[in-house]
Motif scaffolding. Structure first.
Motif, PDB file in Angstrom:
ATOM      1  N   LEU A 266       1.214  -1.359   0.218  1.00  0.00           N
ATOM      2  CA  LEU A 266      -0.287  -0.153  -0.083  1.00  0.00           C
ATOM      3  C   LEU A 266       0.936   1.239   0.028  1.00  0.00           C
TER       4      LEU A 266
ATOM      5  N   ARG B 156       1.272   4.006  -2.795  1.00  0.00           N
ATOM      6  CA  ARG B 156       0.376   4.858  -3.018  1.00  0.00           C
ATOM      7  C   ARG B 156       1.249   6.299  -2.978  1.00  0.00           C
ATOM      8  N   LYS B 157       2.764   5.822  -2.762  1.00  0.00           N
ATOM      9  CA  LYS B 157       4.119   7.011  -3.243  1.00  0.00           C
ATOM     10  C   LYS B 157       3.567   7.266  -5.096  1.00  0.00           C
TER      11      LYS B 157
ATOM     12  N   GLN C  51      -7.738   9.789  -0.697  1.00  0.00           N
ATOM     13  CA  GLN C  51      -7.016   9.918   0.439  1.00  0.00           C
ATOM     14  C   GLN C  51      -6.608   8.598   1.151  1.00  0.00           C
ATOM     15  N   LYS C  52      -8.246   7.917   0.727  1.00  0.00           N
ATOM     16  CA  LYS C  52      -7.812   6.555   1.117  1.00  0.00           C
ATOM     17  C   LYS C  52      -7.873   5.241   0.267  1.00  0.00           C
ATOM     18  N   ILE C  53      -6.847   4.424   0.118  1.00  0.00           N
ATOM     19  CA  ILE C  53      -6.604   3.551  -1.173  1.00  0.00           C
ATOM     20  C   ILE C  53      -6.935   1.669   0.085  1.00  0.00           C
ATOM     21  N   GLU C  54      -7.496   1.131  -0.765  1.00  0.00           N
ATOM     22  CA  GLU C  54      -7.881  -0.229  -0.366  1.00  0.00           C
ATOM     23  C   GLU C  54      -6.956  -1.319  -1.391  1.00  0.00           C
TER      24      GLU C  54
END
Lengths: 101, 448
Positions: B405, B409-410, B427-430
């Motif tokens: 993750l 995200r980066k 702002q949120k990742i899954e």
């Protein structure tokens, strides 16, 4: 517990700030102001950090904690003031969740 | 009576292929004969004219003949396919089904009366007008399934105008307004309907090659799967002239990629809803999301940025929900649109709009951008409540890479920083493993 979480939160705060184009040339530690006057992050970065910390805790400890809810926002002292206060609040919530089984 | 025009067209195209099922074709002549045979069977089984009849069958030539035989008997059709197997008892009850006609997997026909007498005012009214009807259930991906009751007569009206004869894949089944529309279009124009056993990209591509398919009506989700799977590389798709897409917002990135790969295939956006029927539409160009909608029998207007439709072919109402129409008959689609002269661009469902600290984000734009990233196979974006900013943009992403993750995200921020406003970057990742679409190949943003 707080000491256990601190390095992870420092590291996460650093990468989120870097990703979102926020200057993090200075060293980050327990007393780094996170949000509010002189804070490192704006609300978008703060939200990302808080979610990343929640997800990181779940991954490491297998426990879902909420550190961005009405309870967190209605604390007398905001948990988002400094990296240290965030680590302390996250630790407290994690302990409570663990104790509740 | 109501399908006399179809009987005439079938008779004029007696030797032409009407349908291909399990790779075997049947002709319009066969369809006419089967229609008469089934009418006799229905009579013998005691299925009354004007009854509410569930048609429990998958898309086979017999099932098509059965639908037509029932329309001729002024039945109110309730098509139930195996995709809703576990919901059948519930759906029969909501629709107040009086007779069940089932075509089993060995193609045998079974019919029985349930003992129910339909008493819903809308059903009673339709029976009194001696018009055939159609009940379609929404997929329920955003709540409980709603049962939309249509009078079939105005729906059939537009098919009386002859149009292009095409070989078409039925991507959606006849339990969906789009599938019913595709079927009726082809039957009215002596076209050939190609049915498929499943909707995997390689199955569809094989059918296109084998049966020289010219028209593929599908969804943006499937177009994306087709690109990601690269199934098109192994098959000859040169017969394909047009791909139509609808039911959800097309990510601009998917449209552009498909157009770059297949510059000779016309991409055409469609717009229809089970509440109002399918409008005629015309895309500005193959790589444009701007579209003109309307056509005979449809009026459109935009109120506070949201599309509203008034249609002659509109449903009579829901059987299990309050009427969604305004007093003067307009249907509020809930779709937010941008307007440019005669053209509109669909931004997304108002209900799916995400408000991040006062800034507005449509999931489709974020999905479209993330889908441009290497290794992103699929992505579904929705809003999630968060007390800090009201809501956050929450992306569920299926990756073909083995990134964790933080690494993803980066990379995502790096990729998006010059493409999306900062508040639009999730702002949120899954990270998820499974596909994020439903039975009808529509993105499921709400799923877990």
């Amino acid at each position: 517990m707080k000491d256990q979480l601190l390095p992870f939160i420092v590291e996460t705060a650093r990468s989120i700030a870097e990703e979102q184009g926020i200057d993090v040339s200075k060293e980050l530690n327990d007393s780094t102001r996170l949000f509010g006057e002189g804070g490192l992050l704006d609300s978008l970065a703060l939200v990302s950090l808080v979610i990343a910390v929640e997800q990181g805790i779940e991954e490491r400890f297998g426990v879902r904690v909420e550190i961005a809810d009405d309870k967190a926002l209605s604390q007398k002292n905001s948990p988002y003031r400094t990296i240290g206060s965030l680590a302390a609040y996250a630790a407290q919530e994690l302990e409570a969740k663990k104790a509740a089984g | 009576m109501h399908i006399d025009f179809l009987r005439e067209r079938f008779a004029a195209a007696r030797d032409k292929d009407a349908l291909i099922w399990r790779d075997q074709s049947v002709t319009y002549g066969w369809l006419l004969e089967e229609l008469d045979r089934l009418s006799a069977s229905l009579e013998a089984a005691g299925v009354k004219t004007g009854a509410v009849v569930s048609v429990e069958a998958d898309f086979s030539p017999r099932a098509v003949a059965l639908l037509l035989a029932l329309i001729e008997r002024n039945a109110i059709l309730v098509p139930l396919t195996s995709s809703v197997e576990e919901k059948k008892p519930e759906f029969r009850e909501i629709a107040e089904v009086e007779s069940v006609v089932e075509i089993r997997s060995d193609d045998s026909l079974h019919a029985w009366n349930t003992g129910t007498t339909a008493s819903h005012p809308l059903l009673v009214g339709l029976k009194q007008s001696q018009s055939p009807g159609l009940i379609l259930f929404s997929s329920g991906s955003t709540g409980k399934s709603k049962a939309a009751l249509h009078d079939i007569v105005p729906m059939l009206e537009k098919f009386k105008v002859p149009r292009q004869t095409l070989r078409t894949i039925t991507f959606l089944l006849f339990d969906h307004i789009g599938g019913f529309n595709t079927l009726m279009y082809n039957l009215s124009n002596s076209g050939c309907v190609i049915t498929v056993a499943d909707r995997r990209p390689d199955t569809i591509c094989r059918a296109i090659e084998q049966h020289k398919v010219q028209l593929l009506p599908t969804s943006p989700t499937f177009v994306n799967l087709l690109l990601v799977s690269e199934a098109y590389r192994q098959f000859d798709l040169s017969s394909l002239q047009t791909v139509t897409y609808g039911t959800e917002v097309m990510p601009e990135s998917t449209l552009r990629r498909f157009h770059a790969l297949f510059p000779n295939i016309k991409l055409q956006q469609t717009y229809g809803l089970s509440e109002v029927g399918i409008m005629r539409s015309k895309s500005k160009s193959s790589d444009s999301l701007w579209v003109k909608v309307g056509g005979e029998g449809f009026e459109t207007r935009i109120v506070e940025g949201l599309l509203e439709i008034k249609a002659k072919s509109a449903m009579l109402g829901y059987l299990n929900a309050p009427s969604p129409f305004t007093d003067d008959g307009w249907f509020k689609t809930g779709d937010a649109v941008e307007v440019d002269g005669e053209y509109i661009k669909i931004l997304g469902r108002k209900s799916e709009l995400i408000n991040v600290g006062g800034e507005k984000v449509y999931p489709a734009e974020v999905e479209s951008t993330l889908q441009l990233m290497d290794g992103v196979e699929d992505v579904a974006v929705r809003g999630e409540p968060n007390p800090i900013t009201g809501h956050v943009v929450f992306a569920r992403v299926k990756l073909s890479t083995d990134e964790d993750l933080p690494a993803f995200r980066k990379r995502m921020h790096e990729f998006c920083k010059d493409k999306l406003a900062r508040f639009k970057i999730p702002q949120k990742i899954e990270l998820v493993e499974k596909a994020m679409h439903g039975e009808r190949f529509k993105k499921m943003r709400r799923g877990d």
